[in-house]
Enzyme design. Structure first.
Site, PDB file in Angstrom:
ATOM      1  N   GLY A   1      23.312  -0.727  32.482  1.00 22.47           N
ATOM      2  CA  GLY A   1      24.184  -0.794  31.300  1.00 22.47           C
ATOM      3  C   GLY A   1      23.881  -1.998  30.424  1.00 22.47           C
TER       4      GLY A   1
ATOM      5  CB  SER B   1      -0.437   8.922   7.265  1.00 20.83           C
ATOM      6  OG  SER B   1       0.652   8.635   8.106  1.00 20.83           O
TER       7      SER B   1
ATOM      8  CB  ALA C   1       0.893   7.408  -0.987  1.00 21.92           C
TER       9      ALA C   1
ATOM     10  CG  LEU D   1      -1.757   1.225   1.476  1.00 20.45           C
ATOM     11  CD1 LEU D   1      -2.948   1.210   0.531  1.00 20.45           C
ATOM     12  CD2 LEU D   1      -2.264   1.287   2.917  1.00 20.45           C
TER      13      LEU D   1
ATOM     14  CB  THR E   1       1.500   7.237  12.673  1.00 22.61           C
ATOM     15  OG1 THR E   1       0.431   8.122  12.299  1.00 22.61           O
ATOM     16  CG2 THR E   1       2.424   7.028  11.487  1.00 22.61           C
TER      17      THR E   1
ATOM     18  N   PRO F   1       6.437   5.957  -1.827  1.00 22.16           N
ATOM     19  CG  PRO F   1       8.217   5.945  -3.342  1.00 22.16           C
ATOM     20  CD  PRO F   1       6.873   5.342  -3.087  1.00 22.16           C
TER      21      PRO F   1
ATOM     22  CD  GLU G   1      -0.679  -3.908  10.102  1.00 26.82           C
ATOM     23  OE1 GLU G   1      -0.057  -4.946   9.947  1.00 26.82           O
ATOM     24  OE2 GLU G   1      -1.913  -3.883  10.233  1.00 26.82           O
TER      25      GLU G   1
HETATM   26  C1  LIG Z   1       9.305  -1.959   9.173  1.00 26.64           C
HETATM   27  C2  LIG Z   1       8.120  -1.455   8.427  1.00 26.64           C
HETATM   28  C3  LIG Z   1       7.223  -2.354   7.862  1.00 26.64           C
HETATM   29  C4  LIG Z   1       6.147  -1.878   7.081  1.00 26.64           C
HETATM   30  N1  LIG Z   1       5.330  -2.785   6.426  1.00 26.64           N
HETATM   31  C5  LIG Z   1       4.427  -2.317   5.521  1.00 26.64           C
HETATM   32  C6  LIG Z   1       3.704  -3.222   4.676  1.00 26.64           C
HETATM   33  O1  LIG Z   1       3.870  -4.439   4.747  1.00 26.64           O
HETATM   34  N2  LIG Z   1       2.846  -2.694   3.735  1.00 26.64           N
HETATM   35  C7  LIG Z   1       2.647  -1.347   3.616  1.00 26.64           C
HETATM   36  O2  LIG Z   1       1.864  -0.945   2.750  1.00 26.64           O
HETATM   37  N3  LIG Z   1       3.291  -0.459   4.429  1.00 26.64           N
HETATM   38  C8  LIG Z   1       4.190  -0.916   5.359  1.00 26.64           C
HETATM   39  N4  LIG Z   1       4.878  -0.037   6.162  1.00 26.64           N
HETATM   40  C9  LIG Z   1       4.623   1.392   6.025  1.00 26.64           C
HETATM   41  C10 LIG Z   1       3.950   2.010   7.253  1.00 26.64           C
HETATM   42  O3  LIG Z   1       2.631   1.589   7.345  1.00 26.64           O
HETATM   43  C11 LIG Z   1       4.077   3.545   7.063  1.00 26.64           C
HETATM   44  O4  LIG Z   1       5.434   3.879   7.316  1.00 26.64           O
HETATM   45  C12 LIG Z   1       3.178   4.316   8.003  1.00 26.64           C
HETATM   46  O5  LIG Z   1       1.825   4.132   7.641  1.00 26.64           O
HETATM   47  C13 LIG Z   1       3.497   5.817   7.984  1.00 26.64           C
HETATM   48  O6  LIG Z   1       3.593   6.302   6.688  1.00 26.64           O
HETATM   49  P1  LIG Z   1       4.861   7.211   6.271  1.00 26.64           P
HETATM   50  O7  LIG Z   1       6.075   6.449   6.685  1.00 26.64           O
HETATM   51  O8  LIG Z   1       4.730   7.570   4.845  1.00 26.64           O
HETATM   52  O9  LIG Z   1       4.772   8.483   7.178  1.00 26.64           O
HETATM   53  P2  LIG Z   1       3.905   9.820   6.875  1.00 26.64           P
HETATM   54  O10 LIG Z   1       2.523   9.456   6.513  1.00 26.64           O
HETATM   55  O11 LIG Z   1       4.679  10.665   5.926  1.00 26.64           O
HETATM   56  O12 LIG Z   1       3.890  10.482   8.313  1.00 26.64           O
HETATM   57  C14 LIG Z   1       4.979  11.245   8.831  1.00 26.64           C
HETATM   58  C15 LIG Z   1       4.524  11.824  10.171  1.00 26.64           C
HETATM   59  O13 LIG Z   1       3.443  12.742   9.944  1.00 26.64           O
HETATM   60  C16 LIG Z   1       2.343  12.354  10.743  1.00 26.64           C
HETATM   61  N5  LIG Z   1       1.109  12.715  10.052  1.00 26.64           N
HETATM   62  C17 LIG Z   1       0.732  12.404   8.800  1.00 26.64           C
HETATM   63  N6  LIG Z   1      -0.489  12.891   8.525  1.00 26.64           N
HETATM   64  C18 LIG Z   1      -0.901  13.529   9.642  1.00 26.64           C
HETATM   65  C19 LIG Z   1      -2.082  14.244   9.999  1.00 26.64           C
HETATM   66  N7  LIG Z   1      -3.117  14.404   9.155  1.00 26.64           N
HETATM   67  N8  LIG Z   1      -2.167  14.767  11.251  1.00 26.64           N
HETATM   68  C20 LIG Z   1      -1.147  14.605  12.126  1.00 26.64           C
HETATM   69  N9  LIG Z   1       0.002  13.950  11.854  1.00 26.64           N
HETATM   70  C21 LIG Z   1       0.104  13.405  10.630  1.00 26.64           C
HETATM   71  C22 LIG Z   1       2.482  10.868  10.946  1.00 26.64           C
HETATM   72  O14 LIG Z   1       1.744  10.400  12.065  1.00 26.64           O
HETATM   73  C23 LIG Z   1       3.986  10.759  11.136  1.00 26.64           C
HETATM   74  O15 LIG Z   1       4.328  11.077  12.451  1.00 26.64           O
HETATM   75  C24 LIG Z   1       5.931  -0.492   6.962  1.00 26.64           C
HETATM   76  C25 LIG Z   1       6.824   0.415   7.562  1.00 26.64           C
HETATM   77  C26 LIG Z   1       7.916  -0.048   8.262  1.00 26.64           C
HETATM   78  C27 LIG Z   1       8.902   0.950   8.799  1.00 26.64           C
END
Ligand SMILES: Cc1cc2nc3c(=O)[nH]c(=O)nc-3n(C[C@H](O)[C@H](O)[C@H](O)COP(=O)(O)OP(=O)(O)OC[C@H]3O[C@@H](n4cnc5c(N)ncnc54)[C@H](O)[C@@H]3O)c2cc1C
Length: 391
Positions: free
Chosen positions: A352, A133, A131, A126, A377, A129, A375
């Protein structure tokens, strides 16, 4: 008033996974964490135990259990090794469950037996780069192309952070892709997002180099490139245009599973801290005799207990067919924070040694942070809860 006491069947399952976690998983956890290697032998045994088939019917190789059974297994695994637990969580909830919930009979018959036995793993792509949250920002696209009398989807795009997408046994990644667009009444454009099954041996599909992560080192996570990936039209999963909505419902369930995993991590930190506090001497007595340490561990236990009640409640609602979206969001947030807070406090109790990677509490400290991000934040959970309150 309903009780949250486990039935004999649930308790037996929880006990047997606990034993497996302690006797089979824990002894190799440090090695896989240090080597950043995928625990193939552990996954194989979990497949043989039926853990990947827990919430699926027997006709697809499943155990005929339910989502709560999966959650209980995840709690026990999360206690000792979050990488192993997330491999199971993602394999079931993100890999096999979308096929089970939205697939045709032919798709289920083809994919589920290999996924429920862990002969194969599937991932769900899902996140992109640009897309995360805001997953509606999906840019990966798929268009239909005529091939004689039939049609193929031609998929192009990039996915980020996809769990279980690049192991030797990964056979499938389900991706969300823009398959069209519609004009709304106000003239604005609405993307049509669908989900498509992509076998990983399809030309043009590449699982790029694995990430060097802070934690979950034995879990498999890759960026994906899809370049003119061609799959048959029948690989559409569910109804065209319902991909985003379907995936949001998969995430609601997944949050219960992640909450259970996080509860296990929080409880693991308590158990290890109690044991250590009874052994470690300072100023002539066990550190557990100091009220400062007692209160720290007591607070940790309160967090683990609260997290467990929250995921039990969300799971009970889900199994009863009641709305559970908000309760799942609360459980995911409370349990993720409990794991992170307990991991921080446990490393403090260990002094430690808590900063030395081979200690399980140190691994929990590195592993738990992602429980506040993956899944959905913490901020996304708060958005869901606030929305339910009419804000
Ligand atoms: C180890 C790992 C495994 C993963 N596995 C999968 C997987 O199998 N499949 C998959 O599809 N994804 C996967 N992910 C992705 C994960 O679900 C996303 O990293 C997560 O949803 C956050 O998206 P982003 O990293 O783009 O952060 P962003 O959406 O860019 O968020 C950055 C910050 O802004 C905050 N923010 C964003 N919008 C708002 C708002 N409206 N109001 C307040 N704060 C906001 C967020 O809470 C966060 O603190 C994985 C990630 C990791 C690190």
């Amino acid at each position: 008033m309903a009780s949250f006491e486990l039935t004999e069947e649930y308790q037996d399952l929880s006990d047997s996974v606990r034993e497996f976690a302690d006797e089979v998983v824990a002894p190799v956890s440090t090695k896989h964490d240090e080597e950043h290697s995928f625990p193939y032998e552990v996954v194989k045994q979990m497949g043989e135990m039926g853990l990947f088939g827990l919430p699926f019917p027997e006709e697809f190789g499943g155990m005929g259990g339910d989502y709560f059974a999966l959650a209980l297994a995840l709690e026990q695994l999360g206690r000792v090794d979050q990488s192993v637990a997330i491999t199971l969580e993602a394999g079931v909830s993100l890999g096999a469950m979308p096929v089970y919930r939205f697939g045709t009979q032919a798709q289920k018959e083809h994919w589920l037996p290999q996924l429920t036995s862990a002969e194969a793993l599937a991932g769900f792509g899902l996140t992109e780069p640009e897309a995360g949250s805001d997953a509606g920002g999906t840019k990966t696209n798929a268009r239909l192309e005529d091939v004689g009398d039939a049609k193929n989807w031609v998929i192009n795009g990039n996915k980020e952070f996809i769990t279980n997408s690049g192991t030797d046994i990964t056979r499938l990644v389900t991706v969300t892709a823009v398959t069209g667009q519609h004009e709304r009444h106000d003239g604005s454009i609405k993307k049509e997002i669908s989900t498509i099954l992509v076998p990983t041996d399809t030309p043009g599909f590449t699982a790029e180099k694995a990430y060097n992560k802070v934690g979950w080192n034995a879990s498999d996570t890759h960026p994906l490139t899809l370049k003119n990936v061609r799959v048959p039209e029948e690989n559409l999963l569910g109804v065209r245009g319902r991909g985003y909505a379907n995936f949001l419902s998969i995430l609601d369930e997944g949050r219960i599973a992640i909450a259970a995993l996080a509860t296990g991590a929080a409880q693991g930190c308590v158990d290890l801290s109690v044991k250590y506090a009874k052994e470690r001497m300072a100023f002539g007595q066990n550190i557990g005799k100091y009220q400062a340490i007692q209160f720290k561990i007591a607070r940790m236990q309160a967090r683990a207990h609260t997290a467990r009640l929250a995921y039990y409640d969300a799971a009970a609602r889900m199994l009863a067919g009641k709305p559970f979206k908000t309760e799942a969001a609360i459980a995911k947030m409370v349990a993720g924070e409990a794991a992170m807070d307990n991991a921080r406090d446990a490393t403090q109790v260990f002094g430690g040694y808590g900063f030395i990677n081979e200690f399980t509490v140190a691994r929990h400290y590195r592993d738990s942070k992602i429980l506040e991000v993956g899944e959905g934040t913490t901020e996304v959970q708060l958005m869901l809860i606030a929305r339910e309150l009419g804000l």
